[in-house]
Design an enzyme around this catalytic site. Structure first.
Site, mmCIF file in Angstrom:
data_model
loop_
_atom_site.group_PDB
_atom_site.id
_atom_site.type_symbol
_atom_site.label_atom_id
_atom_site.label_comp_id
_atom_site.label_asym_id
_atom_site.label_seq_id
_atom_site.Cartn_x
_atom_site.Cartn_y
_atom_site.Cartn_z
ATOM 1 N N SER A 235 0.855 -1.139 -0.014
ATOM 2 C CA SER A 235 -0.052 -0.133 -0.013
ATOM 3 C C SER A 235 0.802 1.251 0.133
ATOM 4 O O SER A 235 0.248 2.436 -0.316
ATOM 5 C CB SER A 235 -0.951 0.193 1.170
ATOM 6 O OG SER A 235 -0.295 0.193 2.221
ATOM 7 N N LYS B 173 0.313 4.626 6.817
ATOM 8 C CA LYS B 173 -0.070 5.317 5.925
ATOM 9 C C LYS B 173 0.383 6.858 5.906
ATOM 10 O O LYS B 173 1.218 7.091 6.611
ATOM 11 C CB LYS B 173 -1.788 5.508 5.936
ATOM 12 C CG LYS B 173 -2.456 4.116 5.942
ATOM 13 C CD LYS B 173 -2.359 3.321 4.687
ATOM 14 C CE LYS B 173 -3.230 2.061 4.750
ATOM 15 N NZ LYS B 173 -2.778 1.186 3.280
#
Length: 273
Positions: free
Chosen positions: A70, A143
């Site tokens: 990701s 993230k």
């Protein structure tokens, strides 16, 4: 009285043997004492090292293992990153920071834990607990912070850029080459005490966008108190050792929350794919 040479010799021999036995006993006691002292010193040093490692891991820095794609190409599967626990705390979270945080709830799919046997599992868990092994990231995500409390985050303008408080941001410095800022349209305001996070590999990142069924940012945003820390460096493998940038320049022109320059919805047709 007549002197018996044989008797005198025997007594001398006995005395010599007794002294030799006493010397051996002293040597054995000395060796035992030295060995015991060495063992105690090793135990003390190990205890101090483990305690120091635990303190560092708890309050200062912790290593994490990257398990997914990701955050490509910033972070690759198998990378080990060092996370500073001074953010949040003495240092505030900023837009662009890469942060590790606890699963806000059902973001992660259950994955079977590798079983290496009771002994090896116990040793691995103990070493991770004290900070001598990187955390496998089970129960954690990593993230990039895009929006802070009060920020208005939209996708996207006519050029395909995110808008933060009405200001378009050029994320090409960290987005994976070939991916767009977002394949999903959204228009949210980050609630108080929360942050809006997205992966650098936007086409393969189950981030805030995918966990916001209400569409207002309430569900997809992440509570700030779940943040473990800010990722500051990649330390493994050696050929990828480097610092991790928050790319603060990307957000330099973004006005403070509440100063939204946008007067309407994004000026781009929504995606239908």
């Amino acid at each position: 009285m007549a002197h018996d040479p044989d008797s005198a010799h025997a007594e001398a021999q006995d005395a010599h043997e007794e002294r030799a036995r006493e010397a051996r006993v002293r040597d054995e006691r000395t060796l035992g004492a030295r060995f015991g002292a060495a063992v105690r010193e090793v135990v003390v040093v190990l205890a101090m090292a483990l305690t120091l490692s635990f303190i560092v891991k708890t309050f200062l820095v912790q290593a994490f293992f990257i398990p997914s794609e990701s955050m490509q190409d910033t972070l690759l599967v198998g990378d080990r990153v060092v996370v500073s626990k001074l953010t949040p705390g003495p240092f505030e979270i900023e837009r662009g920071d890469i942060v590790v945080f606890e699963d806000p709830g059902d973001w992660l799919s259950p994955t079977p834990e590798a079983n290496h046997g009771a002994v090896l599992n116990g040793v691995r868990d103990a070493l991770m607990f004290v900070g001598l092994l990187p955390d496998t990231s089970e129960g954690h995500l990593i993230k990039r912070v895009i929006g802070l409390p009060g920020d208005h985050v939209q996708c996207c303008d006519a050029e395909g850029r995110l808008l933060v408080n009405g200001e378009p941001v050029d994320e090409s410095a960290y987005l994976k080459p070939g991916v767009t800022a977002s394949d999903m349209e959204f228009d949210i305001t980050v609630p108080a005490g929360r942050m809006w996070v997205m992966g650098d590999n936007r086409s393969d990142s189950s981030d805030s966008r995918y966990h916001d069924p209400s569409g207002d940012g309430q569900d997809g945003s992440v509570p700030l108190d779940l943040v473990v820390g800010k990722a500051v460096a990649t330390v493994w493998p050696f050929d990828r050792m480097s610092g991790l940038s928050g790319h603060s320049d990307v957000f330099t022109e973004v006005p403070d929350a509440g100063s939204n320059r946008s007067l309407g919805p994004p000026s781009r047709e929504p995606h239908t794919s």
